[in-house]
Motif scaffolding. Structure first.
Motif, PDB file in Angstrom:
ATOM      1  N   GLU A 115       0.704  -1.174   0.238  1.00  0.00           N
ATOM      2  CA  GLU A 115      -0.132   0.113   0.147  1.00  0.00           C
ATOM      3  C   GLU A 115       0.654   1.406  -0.100  1.00  0.00           C
ATOM      4  N   ASP A 116       1.876   1.191   0.516  1.00  0.00           N
ATOM      5  CA  ASP A 116       2.904   2.548   0.855  1.00  0.00           C
ATOM      6  C   ASP A 116       3.630   2.582  -0.381  1.00  0.00           C
ATOM      7  N   LYS A 117       3.565   1.781  -1.464  1.00  0.00           N
ATOM      8  CA  LYS A 117       4.228   2.138  -2.899  1.00  0.00           C
ATOM      9  C   LYS A 117       3.127   1.873  -3.730  1.00  0.00           C
ATOM     10  N   LYS A 118       2.039   1.812  -3.545  1.00  0.00           N
ATOM     11  CA  LYS A 118       1.033   1.311  -4.657  1.00  0.00           C
ATOM     12  C   LYS A 118       0.633   2.465  -5.577  1.00  0.00           C
ATOM     13  N   SER A 119       0.655   2.168  -6.985  1.00  0.00           N
ATOM     14  CA  SER A 119      -0.039   3.158  -7.876  1.00  0.00           C
ATOM     15  C   SER A 119      -0.990   2.809  -8.608  1.00  0.00           C
ATOM     16  N   VAL A 120      -1.860   3.174  -9.056  1.00  0.00           N
ATOM     17  CA  VAL A 120      -3.104   2.720  -9.694  1.00  0.00           C
ATOM     18  C   VAL A 120      -3.553   3.444 -10.867  1.00  0.00           C
ATOM     19  N   LEU A 121      -4.045   2.552 -11.760  1.00  0.00           N
ATOM     20  CA  LEU A 121      -4.361   3.274 -13.146  1.00  0.00           C
ATOM     21  C   LEU A 121      -5.672   2.244 -13.400  1.00  0.00           C
ATOM     22  N   GLN A 122      -6.826   2.956 -13.719  1.00  0.00           N
ATOM     23  CA  GLN A 122      -7.819   2.602 -14.342  1.00  0.00           C
ATOM     24  C   GLN A 122      -8.247   2.810 -15.709  1.00  0.00           C
ATOM     25  N   THR A 123      -8.110   1.914 -16.712  1.00  0.00           N
ATOM     26  CA  THR A 123      -8.391   1.883 -18.058  1.00  0.00           C
ATOM     27  C   THR A 123      -9.165   1.200 -18.743  1.00  0.00           C
ATOM     28  N   SER A 124      -9.513   1.273 -20.288  1.00  0.00           N
ATOM     29  CA  SER A 124     -10.329   0.320 -20.798  1.00  0.00           C
ATOM     30  C   SER A 124      -9.417  -0.577 -21.160  1.00  0.00           C
ATOM     31  N   THR A 125     -10.055  -1.888 -21.413  1.00  0.00           N
ATOM     32  CA  THR A 125      -9.036  -3.111 -22.059  1.00  0.00           C
ATOM     33  C   THR A 125      -8.697  -2.683 -23.463  1.00  0.00           C
ATOM     34  N   GLU A 126      -9.274  -2.031 -24.195  1.00  0.00           N
ATOM     35  CA  GLU A 126      -8.875  -1.472 -25.534  1.00  0.00           C
ATOM     36  C   GLU A 126      -7.585  -0.889 -25.363  1.00  0.00           C
ATOM     37  N   THR A 127      -7.417   0.261 -24.594  1.00  0.00           N
ATOM     38  CA  THR A 127      -6.392   1.010 -24.433  1.00  0.00           C
ATOM     39  C   THR A 127      -5.273   0.251 -24.130  1.00  0.00           C
ATOM     40  N   LEU A 128      -5.300  -0.672 -23.143  1.00  0.00           N
ATOM     41  CA  LEU A 128      -4.157  -1.754 -22.565  1.00  0.00           C
ATOM     42  C   LEU A 128      -3.839  -2.693 -23.650  1.00  0.00           C
ATOM     43  N   PHE A 129      -4.828  -3.170 -24.453  1.00  0.00           N
ATOM     44  CA  PHE A 129      -4.869  -4.107 -25.496  1.00  0.00           C
ATOM     45  C   PHE A 129      -3.829  -3.365 -26.834  1.00  0.00           C
ATOM     46  N   SER A 130      -4.134  -2.268 -27.036  1.00  0.00           N
ATOM     47  CA  SER A 130      -3.537  -1.497 -28.127  1.00  0.00           C
ATOM     48  C   SER A 130      -2.044  -1.196 -27.819  1.00  0.00           C
ATOM     49  N   GLY A 131      -1.982  -0.741 -26.529  1.00  0.00           N
ATOM     50  CA  GLY A 131      -0.410  -0.472 -26.112  1.00  0.00           C
ATOM     51  C   GLY A 131       0.298  -1.688 -26.168  1.00  0.00           C
ATOM     52  N   ILE A 132      -0.251  -2.993 -25.593  1.00  0.00           N
ATOM     53  CA  ILE A 132       0.679  -3.968 -25.637  1.00  0.00           C
ATOM     54  C   ILE A 132       1.012  -4.553 -27.053  1.00  0.00           C
ATOM     55  N   SER A 133      -0.208  -4.567 -27.961  1.00  0.00           N
ATOM     56  CA  SER A 133      -0.035  -4.964 -29.229  1.00  0.00           C
ATOM     57  C   SER A 133       1.015  -4.188 -29.965  1.00  0.00           C
ATOM     58  N   LYS A 134       0.964  -2.883 -30.071  1.00  0.00           N
ATOM     59  CA  LYS A 134       1.772  -1.949 -30.815  1.00  0.00           C
ATOM     60  C   LYS A 134       3.115  -1.914 -30.478  1.00  0.00           C
ATOM     61  N   THR A 135       3.703  -2.432 -29.213  1.00  0.00           N
ATOM     62  CA  THR A 135       4.846  -2.345 -28.759  1.00  0.00           C
ATOM     63  C   THR A 135       5.529  -3.896 -28.636  1.00  0.00           C
ATOM     64  N   LEU A 136       4.823  -4.810 -28.267  1.00  0.00           N
ATOM     65  CA  LEU A 136       5.392  -6.359 -27.926  1.00  0.00           C
ATOM     66  C   LEU A 136       6.334  -6.746 -28.759  1.00  0.00           C
ATOM     67  N   PHE A 137       6.136  -6.607 -30.465  1.00  0.00           N
ATOM     68  CA  PHE A 137       7.132  -7.163 -31.165  1.00  0.00           C
ATOM     69  C   PHE A 137       8.537  -6.456 -31.131  1.00  0.00           C
ATOM     70  N   ALA A 138       8.537  -5.316 -30.449  1.00  0.00           N
ATOM     71  CA  ALA A 138       9.809  -4.675 -30.475  1.00  0.00           C
ATOM     72  C   ALA A 138      10.730  -4.736 -29.140  1.00  0.00           C
ATOM     73  N   THR A 139      10.250  -5.579 -28.324  1.00  0.00           N
ATOM     74  CA  THR A 139      10.938  -5.920 -27.092  1.00  0.00           C
ATOM     75  C   THR A 139      12.009  -6.742 -27.457  1.00  0.00           C
ATOM     76  N   ALA A 140      13.117  -6.704 -26.673  1.00  0.00           N
ATOM     77  CA  ALA A 140      14.357  -7.323 -26.762  1.00  0.00           C
ATOM     78  C   ALA A 140      14.284  -8.878 -26.243  1.00  0.00           C
ATOM     79  N   ASP A 141      15.223  -9.698 -26.606  1.00  0.00           N
ATOM     80  CA  ASP A 141      15.896 -10.841 -25.882  1.00  0.00           C
ATOM     81  C   ASP A 141      17.440 -10.709 -25.501  1.00  0.00           C
TER      82      ASP A 141
END
Length: 376
Positions: free
Chosen positions: A125-151
């Protein structure tokens, strides 16, 4: 512990959460689902220690509460062979033996003590941050960027998606040092500035779950873990520790040369010409003269070469620039606009690839690709 559940509904939930289970678990209990029966709800948990997925099913016919660990592969393989029908699960709380009764048969599985299953982390609780968003926003954010992550074993921070919250927007960033994607949403706001790095595996799991949900998602995170709460699922994952690279500093600001071209035409031409590129480098050369783009590739070892000319709108000096074809094709396949803009400064600096139109007004998509040296 006894309950009745639809075979297809149970299988659907199990197949989703089973994706988290690793093939190389260090603890035998992690090869199991944790079944927790409480009230009229069945909660199913799967984990690989780093990431935990929890789902719940509402039941009508429950006679006893309890907890048991069920062999994951054995149960899912069995359920795949059933047509849709009610199944009765009867668990002996002393021996942990599980009996599944169908319309025509009986199946016995060995269970394990559910108390051996690893405890789910809780948010600090002392270090918690909260974000409430639509599933569409989070889905778009992950879909647009996931392919560019490194190994990259040496730079673990680049093996995930950097999610940065401010009072005015949320930004998703991924890079492997060759390509970079920055996706910004201005319709999502948080109470203050915060950020975390979401690892690649849970990001891919989350993307699959978000595609099936249309309600809002609650994101809570502290310095160690992130918690994603959806309608029927909850995911808890350990975050990548460390400081993400200063991505804004590598995005070139002054790009006087501007190419506008049909995305599908460019994509298809690149795929054809890239066949003739050197297999080690995958180098393709883009030559811009007037309103014409020439894409060329060659492999001197096999005496093969190819080029294609495409019409475009180009404002700037004549220039030649080289790119790794696989990366450029990947970037174009992850954009959805009919036309794209390439902003270039000179052959030694990164090129920016931008969509000409947005899917929604409150988004900003930028993709960056480092050039390759053109020999000769």
């Amino acid at each position: 512990m006894k309950f009745v559940v639809s075979s297809t509904e149970l299988l659907s939930h199990l197949q989703t959460v089973s994706r988290v289970i690793s093939n190389k678990n260090t603890l035998p209990i992690l090869d199991h689902f944790l079944f927790q029966l409480s009230g009229n709800g069945l909660t199913i948990t799967a984990s690989d220690l780093e990431t935990t997925l929890v789902t719940s099913i509402n039941l009508e016919n429950v006679s006893e509460e309890g907890v048991v660990a069920v062999p994951a592969k054995l149960l899912t393989d069995t359920l795949k062979e059933f047509s849709d029908q009610p199944l009765t699960f009867d668990v002996n709380t002393d021996t942990k033996a599980i009996v599944i009764n169908s319309e025509t048969g009986k199946f016995t599985l060995p269970g394990q003590d559910g108390e051996d299953f690893p405890a789910i982390p809780t948010v600090r609780e002392d270090k918690k941050s909260v974000l409430q968003t639509s599933t569409e926003t989070l889905f778009s954010g992950i879909s647009k960027t996931l392919f560019a992550t490194a190994d990259d074993e040496l730079r673990a921070v680049m093996n995930g998606i950097f999610i940065e919250l401010t009072e005015s927007d949320v930004t998703f960033v991924a890079t492997d040092a060759h390509k970079l994607v920055r996706y910004k949403r201005m319709d999502v706001k948080s109470d203050g500035a915060a950020s975390f790095i979401l690892p690649k595996k849970p990001a891919a799991l989350l993307k699959a779950i978000l595609a099936k949900d249309s309600n809002n998602v609650m994101v809570e995170f502290d310095d160690k873990n992130a918690f994603f709460t959806l309608t029927n699922y909850r995911m808890i994952c350990r975050l990548v520790e460390g400081t993400y690279p200063s991505y804004a500093s590598v995005i070139p600001a002054n790009n006087p040369n501007r190419l506008t071209i049909d995305r599908i035409e460019l994509y298809n031409a690149l795929k054809r010409v890239a066949v003739f590129s050197n297999q080690a480098s995958n180098l393709v050369k883009l030559e811009l003269v007037g309103n014409q783009l020439t894409i060329s590739a060659q492999d001197l070892d096999f005496s093969i070469s190819a080029y294609e000319r495409l019409n475009c709108i180009y404002e700037g000096d004549n220039m030649q620039i080289g790119f790794k074809s696989t990366f450029l094709i990947e970037i174009l396949s992850n954009l959805s606009s009919s036309d794209v803009v390439l902003q270039l400064s000179d052959p030694s600096r990164a090129g920016l690839i931008l969509p000409t139109e947005k899917e929604i007004d409150d988004e900003d998509t930028l993709m960056l690709l480092m050039p390759m040296m053109i020999n000769g």
